[in-house]
Design an enzyme around this catalytic site. Structure first.
Site, short mmCIF file in Angstrom:
data_model
loop_
_atom_site.label_atom_id
_atom_site.label_comp_id
_atom_site.label_asym_id
_atom_site.label_seq_id
_atom_site.Cartn_x
_atom_site.Cartn_y
_atom_site.Cartn_z
N ASP A 25 6.20 -0.21 7.66
CA ASP A 25 5.94 -0.17 9.09
C ASP A 25 6.54 -1.42 9.70
OD1 ASP A 25 4.18 -2.24 8.50
OD2 ASP A 25 2.38 -1.20 9.20
N CYS A 83 3.30 -2.27 4.11
CA CYS A 83 2.71 -2.41 5.44
C CYS A 83 1.97 -3.74 5.46
CB CYS A 83 1.81 -1.22 5.80
SG CYS A 83 0.28 -1.05 4.87
N THR A 110 -1.22 -4.61 4.79
CA THR A 110 -2.03 -4.83 3.59
C THR A 110 -1.55 -4.02 2.39
OG1 THR A 110 -3.56 -3.02 4.09
CG2 THR A 110 -4.12 -5.23 4.98
N GLY A 111 -0.75 -3.01 2.62
CA GLY A 111 -0.34 -2.09 1.57
C GLY A 111 -1.29 -0.92 1.42
N HIS A 170 0.17 2.58 -17.74
CA HIS A 170 -0.99 3.45 -18.00
C HIS A 170 -1.12 4.61 -17.04
CE1 HIS A 170 -3.38 0.19 -20.42
NE2 HIS A 170 -2.17 0.40 -20.88
N HIS A 218 -2.54 7.84 -22.48
CA HIS A 218 -2.39 7.70 -21.04
C HIS A 218 -1.79 8.95 -20.41
CE1 HIS A 218 -3.56 3.61 -21.67
NE2 HIS A 218 -2.52 3.40 -22.47
#
Length: 146
Positions: A9, A66, A68-69, A99, A134
């Site tokens: 963004d 962005c 904060t992510g 994983h 995994h």
């Protein structure tokens, strides 16, 4: 080398461009889908756009950024086939690949500086999926999708 889509963004243009330059210098093919102008924009549309490229197989991996992510990660994860995690350290970036077979990484431009962000990106890109037990868990995640 991988084909990697990047998007962000308005809050993360500078960091996204630094990441694009960094991974291109490492030999990866970069598809930077913007934005390029600093006017306020909505992170959900950018997270979705990058995720759709990964889900369609047009790109191998995606990196979205962005403030904060968190928000852009939430939007990306709404696309079937996407496993995106927010990372603020290299250990987490290695683990979401090893994983969880994450195919997208989210970063917060207001949370991590450029130096750490590039280290996190390298950890994400350099870590292979371990498979084994995994893979069973990743298959369980895939089974949740619509």
């Amino acid at each position: 080398m991988a084909r990697i889509v990047l998007s962000s963004d308005h809050a993360a243009i500078d960091l996204r461009q630094a990441i694009a330059k960094h991974i291109a210098e490492k030999g990866h093919e970069v598809e930077d889908i913007g934005p390029d102008i600093p006017e306020s924009t909505h992170y959900p549309k950018h997270g979705e756009a990058a995720a759709r490229k990964v889900a369609a197989g047009d790109c191998d991996l995606g990196i979205v950024v962005c403030g904060t992510g968190q928000g852009i990660m939430m939007a990306a994860n709404k696309v079937d086939g996407i496993r995106c995690g927010v990372c603020q350290d290299t250990f987490s970036a290695r683990m979401i690949r090893a994983h969880n077979d994450a195919n997208m990484l989210a970063l917060g431009a207001r949370v991590v500086g450029e130096g750490l962000a590039l280290e996190v990106v390298d950890a994400f890109l350099d870590t292979p999926f371990e498979g084994g037990r995994h893979a069973t868990r990743v298959d369980m995640i895939k089974a949740i999708e619509g």
